[in-house]
Design a protein around this motif. Structure first.
Motif, PDB file in Angstrom:
ATOM      1  N   SER A 293       0.630 -12.125   3.066  1.00 18.62           N
ATOM      2  CA  SER A 293       2.099 -12.450   3.863  1.00 18.62           C
ATOM      3  C   SER A 293       2.929 -11.431   3.702  1.00 18.62           C
ATOM      4  O   SER A 293       3.728 -10.984   4.744  1.00 18.62           O
ATOM      5  CB  SER A 293       2.631 -13.739   3.385  1.00 18.62           C
ATOM      6  OG  SER A 293       1.571 -14.775   3.519  1.00 18.62           O
ATOM      7  N   THR A 297       4.648  -9.238   6.618  1.00 18.02           N
ATOM      8  CA  THR A 297       6.036  -9.135   6.988  1.00 18.02           C
ATOM      9  C   THR A 297       6.524  -7.875   7.071  1.00 18.02           C
ATOM     10  O   THR A 297       7.260  -7.155   7.661  1.00 18.02           O
ATOM     11  CB  THR A 297       6.633  -9.822   5.911  1.00 18.02           C
ATOM     12  OG1 THR A 297       6.246 -11.303   6.035  1.00 18.02           O
ATOM     13  CG2 THR A 297       8.274  -9.867   6.036  1.00 18.02           C
ATOM     14  N   LEU A 300       5.694  -6.012  10.369  1.00 21.30           N
ATOM     15  CA  LEU A 300       6.386  -6.440  11.553  1.00 21.30           C
ATOM     16  C   LEU A 300       7.170  -5.354  12.239  1.00 21.30           C
ATOM     17  O   LEU A 300       7.073  -5.145  13.569  1.00 21.30           O
ATOM     18  CB  LEU A 300       7.107  -7.609  11.380  1.00 21.30           C
ATOM     19  CG  LEU A 300       6.219  -9.125  11.231  1.00 21.30           C
ATOM     20  CD1 LEU A 300       6.941 -10.237  10.763  1.00 21.30           C
ATOM     21  CD2 LEU A 300       5.342  -9.257  12.587  1.00 21.30           C
ATOM     22  N   THR A 339      13.624  -4.013   5.693  1.00 18.91           N
ATOM     23  CA  THR A 339      12.919  -5.277   5.459  1.00 18.91           C
ATOM     24  C   THR A 339      12.634  -5.688   3.973  1.00 18.91           C
ATOM     25  O   THR A 339      12.993  -6.648   3.584  1.00 18.91           O
ATOM     26  CB  THR A 339      11.725  -5.303   6.461  1.00 18.91           C
ATOM     27  OG1 THR A 339      12.019  -4.930   7.742  1.00 18.91           O
ATOM     28  CG2 THR A 339      11.246  -6.450   6.400  1.00 18.91           C
ATOM     29  N   LEU A 343      14.284  -8.529   1.728  1.00 16.20           N
ATOM     30  CA  LEU A 343      13.318  -9.711   1.045  1.00 16.20           C
ATOM     31  C   LEU A 343      13.649  -9.849  -0.416  1.00 16.20           C
ATOM     32  O   LEU A 343      13.741 -10.944  -1.032  1.00 16.20           O
ATOM     33  CB  LEU A 343      11.997  -9.469   1.236  1.00 16.20           C
ATOM     34  CG  LEU A 343      11.337  -9.683   2.774  1.00 16.20           C
ATOM     35  CD1 LEU A 343       9.775  -9.178   2.663  1.00 16.20           C
ATOM     36  CD2 LEU A 343      11.386 -11.142   3.159  1.00 16.20           C
TER      37      LEU A 343
END
Length: 349
Positions: A293, A297, A300, A339, A343
């Motif tokens: 995951s 992510t 992306l 990103t 997170l």
């Protein structure tokens, strides 16, 4: 009966059994056990044991039959001093345990381990018996090592006072063998527990599952054998003659109940380790899904950038010049870094 007769050969030496299936016939005199070993009965004396309730007058006799062949089964079924139920029990093919009493006669079927080369490969078989105070008749369709062990114990001058004591010795041998098997299974659980306590990424959880599965299968097989015997011995409606009650209703009951307690404790421990293994497998699966995951992510933004620059349209910037690819790659890296920071700040990573 004179004590100078030669003792019957050990079970390993009686390959040439009589045509009627009689493997051995011996006479035991417990009061003289310190001086004599069991002595072999002649064919006439063995026949008299089966026909005369008062013979032998002193001590007791043990006649052991192999009933694989029809002739030996027919001889057992023709014993005049046994009831029809006792005869049926001695020649039956049922594998379930049984114990019955009828006046001074006690008969039934009890479990034992077969003679497999490896202890781990041993299956459970059944041997059958009928006895009165001065006679024990046993039958089997396959070799029963427990009876051979008891036979040798008799020749070591360890004679019980009556046939019920010999049945108790056979049950003790079965319980001891079961406990040795449980001890080996417990050692396997120790190794599995050590691995689970030191769980790391290199641990082969699949092999651990196979080890626990083997322990649980074997313990379940043993429980299906020991539980019925324990239930029979605890049956309040079971009426055992007074001469056999101390051995079969007291000592044997304690032996089997103790083995069952050890077995139940082993199964509880195996279930606990199975739950812990399942938890570890779920945790490992979640960890791998987490990594996938996170990777998805982080990629992306890069996927968006490459998709955007891959559009086949006119007027796309950075199509001219020598540094267009470098600028696009740097843009992908900056967006991925941004990103990752988002997170981290939001504690999603």
């Amino acid at each position: 009966m004179p004590a100078t007769r030669a003792a019957i050969p050990l079970p390993s030496e009686v390959n040439n059994a009589l045509a009627d299936g009689l493997v051995w016939a011996i006479h035991c005199q417990p009061e003289n056990a310190s001086e004599n070993t069991p002595v072999k009965l002649s064919a006439e004396e063995a026949t008299r044991c089966l026909e005369d309730l008062s013979f032998p007058a002193e001590g007791w006799a043990w006649l052991h039959f192999d009933i694989v062949h029809t002739r030996s089964r027919a001889q057992v079924e023709a014993i005049p001093t046994l009831t029809d139920d006792a005869k049926q029990t001695l020649t039956s093919t049922d594998v379930g345990p049984r114990l019955e009493g009828d006046d001074d006669l006690v008969y039934g079927a009890l479990p034992a381990f077969d003679d497999a080369a490896s202890d781990d490969d041993r299956d459970v078989c059944v041997w059958r018996f009928a006895m009165r105070p001065n006679l024990l008749i046993t039958t089997r369709r396959h070799p029963v090592p427990a009876l051979g062990v008891v036979y040798r114990e008799l020749h070591r001058k360890k004679m019980p006072d009556n046939p019920a004591g010999l049945v108790d010795m056979a049950l003790l041998e079965f319980a001891d063998t079961a406990r040795r098997t449980l001890s080996r299974l417990d050692d396997q659980l120790d190794r599995a527990e050590d691995v689970l306590l030191l769980l790391d990424r290199d641990t082969d959880l699949g092999r651990m599952g196979g080890m626990l599965g083997q322990v649980r299968r074997r313990s379940t097989e043993l429980r299906r054998v020991i539980s019925p015997v324990n239930r029979i011995l605890h049956d309040e409606e079971l009426e055992i003659p007074e001469w056999a009650e101390d051995d079969l209703k007291d000592r044997s009951e304690r032996q089997i109940h103790g083995a069952l307690d050890d077995l139940l404790a082993l199964q509880d421990r195996a279930r606990s380790l199975q739950d812990e293994l399942t938890s570890g497998q779920a945790e490992e699966t979640n960890r791998r899904l987490y990594i996938v995951s996170v990777g998805t992510t982080l990629m992306l933004p890069a996927t968006f950038v490459t998709g955007f620059f891959g559009m086949n349209t006119a007027g796309m910037f950075l199509t001219s010049g020598e540094w267009g690819t470098v600028i696009a790659g740097g843009l992908c890296f900056l967006i991925m870094l941004g990103t990752w920071l988002v997170l981290k700040v939001t504690r999603l990573l």
